[in-house]
Design a protein around this motif. Structure first.
Motif, PDB file in Angstrom:
ATOM      1  N   LEU A  62      -9.268 -58.391  22.851  1.00 29.82           N
ATOM      2  CA  LEU A  62      -8.721 -58.806  21.557  1.00 29.82           C
ATOM      3  C   LEU A  62      -9.833 -58.935  20.517  1.00 29.82           C
ATOM      4  CD1 LEU A  62      -6.095 -61.490  22.671  1.00 29.82           C
ATOM      5  CD2 LEU A  62      -5.670 -59.142  21.941  1.00 29.82           C
ATOM      6  N   GLY A  63     -11.000 -59.413  20.952  1.00 26.85           N
ATOM      7  CA  GLY A  63     -12.126 -59.521  20.031  1.00 26.85           C
ATOM      8  C   GLY A  63     -12.597 -58.164  19.538  1.00 26.85           C
ATOM      9  N   VAL A  64     -12.698 -57.192  20.463  1.00 31.26           N
ATOM     10  CA  VAL A  64     -13.119 -55.841  20.078  1.00 31.26           C
ATOM     11  C   VAL A  64     -12.100 -55.218  19.138  1.00 31.26           C
ATOM     12  CG1 VAL A  64     -13.508 -53.503  20.943  1.00 31.26           C
ATOM     13  CG2 VAL A  64     -14.499 -55.459  22.143  1.00 31.26           C
ATOM     14  N   ALA A  65     -10.820 -55.375  19.441  1.00 30.78           N
ATOM     15  CA  ALA A  65      -9.774 -54.811  18.587  1.00 30.78           C
ATOM     16  C   ALA A  65      -9.804 -55.436  17.190  1.00 30.78           C
ATOM     17  CB  ALA A  65      -8.400 -55.029  19.225  1.00 30.78           C
ATOM     18  N   THR A  66     -10.071 -56.728  17.111  1.00 29.53           N
ATOM     19  CA  THR A  66     -10.150 -57.402  15.813  1.00 29.53           C
ATOM     20  C   THR A  66     -11.318 -56.876  14.985  1.00 29.53           C
ATOM     21  OG1 THR A  66      -9.144 -59.404  16.728  1.00 29.53           O
ATOM     22  CG2 THR A  66     -10.347 -59.628  14.655  1.00 29.53           C
ATOM     23  N   LEU A  67     -12.473 -56.737  15.625  1.00 28.95           N
ATOM     24  CA  LEU A  67     -13.651 -56.218  14.917  1.00 28.95           C
ATOM     25  C   LEU A  67     -13.429 -54.785  14.453  1.00 28.95           C
ATOM     26  CD1 LEU A  67     -16.550 -57.624  17.144  1.00 28.95           C
ATOM     27  CD2 LEU A  67     -15.854 -58.409  14.863  1.00 28.95           C
ATOM     28  N   LEU A  68     -12.850 -53.961  15.307  1.00 36.06           N
ATOM     29  CA  LEU A  68     -12.576 -52.582  14.916  1.00 36.06           C
ATOM     30  C   LEU A  68     -11.554 -52.522  13.787  1.00 36.06           C
ATOM     31  CD1 LEU A  68     -12.463 -50.765  18.384  1.00 36.06           C
ATOM     32  CD2 LEU A  68     -14.207 -50.538  16.600  1.00 36.06           C
ATOM     33  N   GLY A  69     -10.561 -53.419  13.852  1.00 40.23           N
ATOM     34  CA  GLY A  69      -9.552 -53.450  12.797  1.00 40.23           C
ATOM     35  C   GLY A  69     -10.128 -53.829  11.445  1.00 40.23           C
ATOM     36  N   MET A  70     -11.218 -54.598  11.451  1.00 38.63           N
ATOM     37  CA  MET A  70     -11.849 -55.019  10.197  1.00 38.63           C
ATOM     38  C   MET A  70     -12.710 -53.926   9.580  1.00 38.63           C
ATOM     39  SD  MET A  70     -12.990 -58.855  11.410  1.00 38.63           S
ATOM     40  CE  MET A  70     -14.018 -59.124   9.966  1.00 38.63           C
ATOM     41  N   CYS A  71     -13.174 -52.971  10.414  1.00 33.97           N
ATOM     42  CA  CYS A  71     -14.111 -51.975   9.890  1.00 33.97           C
ATOM     43  C   CYS A  71     -13.643 -50.539  10.031  1.00 33.97           C
ATOM     44  CB  CYS A  71     -15.471 -52.132  10.569  1.00 33.97           C
ATOM     45  SG  CYS A  71     -15.433 -51.867  12.365  1.00 33.97           S
ATOM     46  N   SER A  72     -12.492 -50.312  10.623  1.00 36.56           N
ATOM     47  CA  SER A  72     -12.045 -48.933  10.822  1.00 36.56           C
ATOM     48  C   SER A  72     -10.536 -48.815  10.671  1.00 36.56           C
ATOM     49  CB  SER A  72     -12.458 -48.437  12.212  1.00 36.56           C
ATOM     50  OG  SER A  72     -11.902 -47.167  12.476  1.00 36.56           O
ATOM     51  N   PRO A  73     -10.067 -47.815   9.912  1.00 34.96           N
ATOM     52  CA  PRO A  73      -8.625 -47.586   9.781  1.00 34.96           C
ATOM     53  C   PRO A  73      -8.015 -46.974  11.042  1.00 34.96           C
ATOM     54  CG  PRO A  73      -9.851 -45.880   8.627  1.00 34.96           C
ATOM     55  CD  PRO A  73     -10.858 -46.892   9.075  1.00 34.96           C
ATOM     56  N   LEU A  74      -8.847 -46.570  12.004  1.00 30.40           N
ATOM     57  CA  LEU A  74      -8.336 -45.965  13.231  1.00 30.40           C
ATOM     58  C   LEU A  74      -7.631 -46.980  14.126  1.00 30.40           C
ATOM     59  CD1 LEU A  74     -11.393 -43.679  14.085  1.00 30.40           C
ATOM     60  CD2 LEU A  74      -9.166 -42.948  13.219  1.00 30.40           C
ATOM     61  N   MET A  75      -7.951 -48.270  13.933  1.00 32.47           N
ATOM     62  CA  MET A  75      -7.252 -49.312  14.685  1.00 32.47           C
ATOM     63  C   MET A  75      -5.933 -49.606  13.970  1.00 32.47           C
ATOM     64  SD  MET A  75      -7.070 -51.246  17.317  1.00 32.47           S
ATOM     65  CE  MET A  75      -8.683 -50.942  18.031  1.00 32.47           C
ATOM     66  N   THR A  76      -4.944 -48.749  14.220  1.00 34.33           N
ATOM     67  CA  THR A  76      -3.657 -48.817  13.542  1.00 34.33           C
ATOM     68  C   THR A  76      -2.810 -49.962  14.097  1.00 34.33           C
ATOM     69  OG1 THR A  76      -2.645 -47.322  15.145  1.00 34.33           O
ATOM     70  CG2 THR A  76      -3.718 -46.311  13.209  1.00 34.33           C
ATOM     71  N   PRO A  77      -1.749 -50.356  13.384  1.00 37.26           N
ATOM     72  CA  PRO A  77      -0.857 -51.392  13.927  1.00 37.26           C
ATOM     73  C   PRO A  77      -0.265 -51.019  15.283  1.00 37.26           C
ATOM     74  CG  PRO A  77      -0.456 -51.090  11.587  1.00 37.26           C
ATOM     75  CD  PRO A  77      -1.426 -50.025  11.984  1.00 37.26           C
ATOM     76  N   ASP A  78       0.049 -49.725  15.491  1.00 39.96           N
ATOM     77  CA  ASP A  78       0.592 -49.310  16.783  1.00 39.96           C
ATOM     78  C   ASP A  78      -0.445 -49.454  17.889  1.00 39.96           C
ATOM     79  OD1 ASP A  78       3.081 -48.740  15.784  1.00 39.96           O
ATOM     80  OD2 ASP A  78       2.664 -46.620  15.441  1.00 39.96           O
ATOM     81  N   LEU A  79      -1.695 -49.129  17.591  1.00 39.33           N
ATOM     82  CA  LEU A  79      -2.743 -49.289  18.601  1.00 39.33           C
ATOM     83  C   LEU A  79      -3.002 -50.767  18.877  1.00 39.33           C
ATOM     84  CD1 LEU A  79      -4.692 -48.007  20.526  1.00 39.33           C
ATOM     85  CD2 LEU A  79      -6.365 -47.784  18.677  1.00 39.33           C
ATOM     86  N   LYS A  80      -2.848 -51.608  17.872  1.00 39.99           N
ATOM     87  CA  LYS A  80      -2.963 -53.053  18.099  1.00 39.99           C
ATOM     88  C   LYS A  80      -1.859 -53.538  19.045  1.00 39.99           C
ATOM     89  CE  LYS A  80      -5.272 -54.401  13.793  1.00 39.99           C
ATOM     90  NZ  LYS A  80      -5.168 -55.207  12.555  1.00 39.99           N
ATOM     91  N   LEU A  81      -0.667 -52.953  18.918  1.00 37.11           N
ATOM     92  CA  LEU A  81       0.403 -53.297  19.851  1.00 37.11           C
ATOM     93  C   LEU A  81       0.029 -52.886  21.274  1.00 37.11           C
ATOM     94  CD1 LEU A  81       3.570 -52.267  17.806  1.00 37.11           C
ATOM     95  CD2 LEU A  81       2.920 -54.586  18.464  1.00 37.11           C
ATOM     96  N   VAL A  82      -0.617 -51.731  21.406  1.00 38.33           N
ATOM     97  CA  VAL A  82      -1.085 -51.285  22.717  1.00 38.33           C
ATOM     98  C   VAL A  82      -2.099 -52.273  23.277  1.00 38.33           C
ATOM     99  CG1 VAL A  82      -2.365 -49.492  23.937  1.00 38.33           C
ATOM    100  CG2 VAL A  82      -0.639 -48.850  22.235  1.00 38.33           C
ATOM    101  N   VAL A  83      -3.039 -52.695  22.448  1.00 42.52           N
ATOM    102  CA  VAL A  83      -4.043 -53.678  22.872  1.00 42.52           C
ATOM    103  C   VAL A  83      -3.364 -54.973  23.294  1.00 42.52           C
ATOM    104  CG1 VAL A  83      -5.950 -55.120  22.080  1.00 42.52           C
ATOM    105  CG2 VAL A  83      -5.898 -52.690  21.493  1.00 42.52           C
ATOM    106  N   MET A  84      -2.362 -55.400  22.541  1.00 48.02           N
ATOM    107  CA  MET A  84      -1.623 -56.610  22.864  1.00 48.02           C
ATOM    108  C   MET A  84      -1.008 -56.504  24.268  1.00 48.02           C
ATOM    109  SD  MET A  84       1.780 -58.126  20.985  1.00 48.02           S
ATOM    110  CE  MET A  84       2.831 -56.870  21.740  1.00 48.02           C
ATOM    111  N   LEU A  85      -0.390 -55.351  24.565  1.00 47.38           N
ATOM    112  CA  LEU A  85       0.247 -55.160  25.865  1.00 47.38           C
ATOM    113  C   LEU A  85      -0.784 -55.080  26.990  1.00 47.38           C
ATOM    114  CD1 LEU A  85       2.939 -52.524  24.823  1.00 47.38           C
ATOM    115  CD2 LEU A  85       3.407 -54.836  25.648  1.00 47.38           C
TER     116      LEU A  85
END
Length: 322
Positions: A247-270
């Motif tokens: 979750l920490g890696v996904a949060t950091l990537l979401g702050m600096c890259s548009p590649l961490m899309t909402p759908d990919l965040k859902l994948v990370v959540m699962l």
């Protein structure tokens, strides 16, 4: 909060119930061990590729083909790093919790280092997050490649890149992705779509029942005396440390890259919420490592997952702002 999570909790319990039905079928002799190899091959080489092909051919996300390289890269990278982190921890502290041999440490690293990335998150995604199914499949291609390369190196001291890349699920994902990208999917007959949809629908129930049957087989061989520290370490690493890290890696990537899309965040959540995968037990047996340690990790995290999976889904959903 509990009202929102209750359908997910019920679905998670349903998944574990299918695993339990597979275990019961083994106990009653309905699902014989002689059928395991053929059914496992059928699932891996026909049913799962059909599911992947069906979801990709019907997924709206394929319109953004240029960004679809990122989920498998993320899946491979995080899983590979997880294997190495858990192996380092097992080497450094394993003797304090009962992992006193190299075989036990390698087994623990393989089993605790990889989550149940398919049979539990896929039905949850199909039911609750259908827009994230394609991203989950692509992510899992990377996880699968990490298992058959870095994971094999951890458990056996060797790699098998050809086996990691040239698998039916990977071939199905690449082929159907190219078909969608080239825009020729409309030329595929409706009868073909119907056939792969029916085959794909069988993949998850078959895999779950086989998982339950395998657990029953190895459960008979495992002694649980003095295993409390190994169990605690497995739950602590697989279901606390690694989810927090993911979750920490996904949060950091979401702050600096548009590649961490909402759908990919859902994948990370699962994926962050999942217990250990079941299939590594088979790999451990193949490489003649410590099967008892493998079963302790898999079964303990699976049992804890009945409570922890819904809890982590709720935490991750809030943490990632979904």
């Amino acid at each position: 909060m509990l009202t929102d999570l209750w359908p997910i909790i019920a679905s998670v319990l349903g998944v574990f119930l299918v695993i339990g039905i597979g275990a019961m079928c083994r106990q009653l002799g309905v699902l014989n061990s002689e059928a395991d190899v053929s059914l496992a091959k059928l699932t891996a080489k026909v049913l799962l590729p059909s599911l992947f092909a069906d979801r990709i051919l019907h997924g709206e996300q394929m319109q953004q083909f240029s960004t679809l390289w990122f989920p498998p890269v993320f899946g491979f990278s995080f899983t590979a790093v997880s294997f190495l982190i858990v192996w380092a921890l097992a080497k450094r502290f394993g003797r304090y919790v009962g992992l006193d041999t190299d075989a036990k440490q390698r087994t623990f690293a393989l089993c605790a280092g990889i989550c149940n990335y398919g049979y539990i998150p896929l039905p949850l995604a199909v039911r609750f997050y259908p827009d994230a199914v394609v991203e989950l499949i692509l992510h899992n291609v990377g996880v699968d490649m990490a298992l058959w390369s870095v994971g094999i190196a951890v458990i056996g001291g060797a790699t098998s890149w050809q086996r990691a890349v040239l698998t039916p699920p990977v071939i199905a994902v690449v082929t159907t992705s190219l078909i969608r990208w080239c825009g020729v999917d409309q030329m595929i007959p409706a009868s073909f779509h119907s056939a792969i949809s029916m085959l794909g629908a069988c993949s998850i129930p078959m895999g779950l029942m086989l998982s339950g049957a395998i657990i029953v087989d190895y459960l008979r061989e495992t002694h649980w005396k003095d295993s409390g520290l190994v169990v605690a370490a497995a739950i602590g690493i697989r279901q606390i440390l690694l989810p927090v890290l993911m979750l920490g890696v996904a949060t950091l990537l979401g702050m600096c890259s548009p590649l961490m899309t909402p759908d990919l965040k859902l994948v990370v959540m699962l994926e962050a919420a999942m217990p250990a995968a079941v299939f590594p037990i088979v790999i451990v047996r193949l490489y003649e490592r410590d099967t008892s340690t493998a079963l302790r990790v898999v079964l303990s995290t699976s049992m804890a997952g009945i409570l922890l999976v819904p809890l982590w889904l709720g935490i991750a959903k809030w943490f990632l702002g979904l």
